[in-house]
Motif scaffolding. Structure first.
Motif, PDB file in Angstrom:
ATOM      1  N   THR A 324       0.830  -1.210   0.000  1.00 57.16           N
ATOM      2  CA  THR A 324       0.000   0.000   0.000  1.00 57.16           C
ATOM      3  C   THR A 324       0.859   1.253   0.000  1.00 57.16           C
ATOM      4  N   SER A 325       1.914   1.261   0.810  1.00 57.10           N
ATOM      5  CA  SER A 325       2.772   2.446   0.838  1.00 57.10           C
ATOM      6  C   SER A 325       3.477   2.646  -0.499  1.00 57.10           C
ATOM      7  N   LEU A 326       3.781   1.564  -1.209  1.00 60.07           N
ATOM      8  CA  LEU A 326       4.373   1.690  -2.542  1.00 60.07           C
ATOM      9  C   LEU A 326       3.359   2.287  -3.513  1.00 60.07           C
ATOM     10  N   SER A 327       2.120   1.814  -3.451  1.00 55.40           N
ATOM     11  CA  SER A 327       1.064   2.360  -4.319  1.00 55.40           C
ATOM     12  C   SER A 327       0.851   3.841  -4.053  1.00 55.40           C
ATOM     13  N   GLU A 328       0.867   4.225  -2.781  1.00 57.72           N
ATOM     14  CA  GLU A 328       0.653   5.625  -2.427  1.00 57.72           C
ATOM     15  C   GLU A 328       1.819   6.498  -2.892  1.00 57.72           C
TER      16      GLU A 328
END
Length: 359
Positions: A324-328
């Motif tokens: 999720t942090s990569l997507s964000e």
């Protein structure tokens, strides 16, 4: 605020001011002419304030009259949501999580109880948007007018229109609480799991069924499509009141125009590394990075020499601990941007310069 309560309060305020003036008469050296002027000023403020309330209420009524006929209720086999009439050809824009995996729908407009049938044109879960089309658009179908979401400002009054909990043609009121939010949807509660950038945060109530409807300014322009409400994990993942998010109008128009013209999204504007990844944990079972499971041939990561098994820990200056942090982090970038990916391979930290691709 209720205009009738507001009117009831003003005479009490005026009377209190008058009592105060009378109570200070013996200790005050002001002339009677001065006191009469103060009283007249207070009294003059009453109709002026009431007029402002009436103007605001009239503004609300005009916006509702202008836009609500363009907001529809969408019913699938299981799910119910809202949609916005996009053009006079019968295209309706909504959320991808509203349409789900279904292809046909029943649609009810604001000014009719008759159900219309519609079919899916295309869905784009990566941005949680979809377009459906009425099989037989009725006469007088009114398309909504979309505004410039780049001009949205914190503090603007907005109305949210849709079908919360199946209550069609409902309207709630609030303000724009923030802009430019990056929000990741859940995927286990009917959401798509998408990470969406530049969302508009609003205090207007967003409830199940509002998804796909309209967030409207006082110029009768749709500035966003309400999509989700925040949840509070401290109280059992229940909705956090007054924290809702809408996809900005600029994104809605960009995606909808491509779907209508080409039948699919051809230019997402979303940056990508070109990998399939998963979150990994350290010895303390804390999220510690994203393991590369698969590298897309010819993609950004492939061109940078990354391989399956690499563990991404940083993108540019942003620490990466979860998928999720990569997507964000990627949501804040554009295709073609150059950045640095920090990763570990066989326990050794490495860096690679990457030109981001498109999702």
């Amino acid at each position: 605020m209720d205009a009738r309560r507001f009117r009831a309060r003003w005479p009490a305020v005026a009377a209190a001011a008058l009592v105060c003036c009378l109570g200070l008469l013996s200790a005050c050296s002001a002339s009677s002419a001065t006191r009469e002027k103060e009283d007249s000023t207070t009294q003059a403020a009453v109709p002026k304030a009431l007029g402002a309330v009436d103007d605001l209420q009239d503004g609300y009524l005009k916006v509702i009259k202008d836009v609500l006929p363009s907001v529809v209720q969408i019913q699938g086999r299981r799910d119910l949501g809202s949609g916005v009439v996009y053009d006079d050809q019968g295209h309706i824009v909504t959320n991808a999580h509203v349409v789900g995996d279904e292809k046909t729908f029943r649609v009810t407009t604001a000014n009719s109880e008759n159900e219309l049938t519609a079919e899916l044109v295309s869905s784009y879960p990566q941005q949680d948007l979809a377009v459906i089309k009425l099989d037989d658009p009725p006469d007088g179908l009114k398309a909504a007018r979309f505004g410039d979401s780049g001009k949205v400002e914190v503090g603007q009054i907005v109305l949210a229109m849709g079908s919360p909990l199946g209550l069609s043609s409902s309207v709630t009121q609030g303000i724009v609480s923030a802009t430019g939010r990056t929000v990741t949807e859940g995927s286990d509660d009917g959401g798509t799991g998408a990470t969406i950038a530049n969302m508009v945060q609003t205090s207007a109530a967003i409830n199940p069924g509002n998804s796909g409807g309209a967030l409207v300014n006082l110029d009768s322009e749709v500035i966003g499509v309400p999509t989700l409400a925040a949840v509070d994990p401290d109280v059992g993942d229940s909705a956090a009141p007054g924290i809702g998010f809408a996809i900005p109008a600029s994104t809605v128009q960009k995606i909808a125009d491509q779907i209508i013209e080409d039948g699919r999204v051809t230019d997402s504007g979303r940056a990508a590394l070109g990998i399939t990844g998963r979150t990994v944990v350290n010895d303390e079972f804390q999220a510690a990075g994203v393991a590369v499971v698969e590298v897309q041939s010819g993609g950004a990561a492939d061109k940078a020499g990354m391989k399956p098994g690499d563990i991404i820990t940083r993108l540019g200056d942003t620490d990466i601990t979860t998928i999720t942090s990569l997507s964000e982090a990627l949501a804040g970038e554009q295709p073609g941007d150059r950045t640095t990916v920090t990763f570990t391979r066989d326990g050794n930290e490495q860096k690679a310069d990457v030109t981001l691709g498109e999702q």
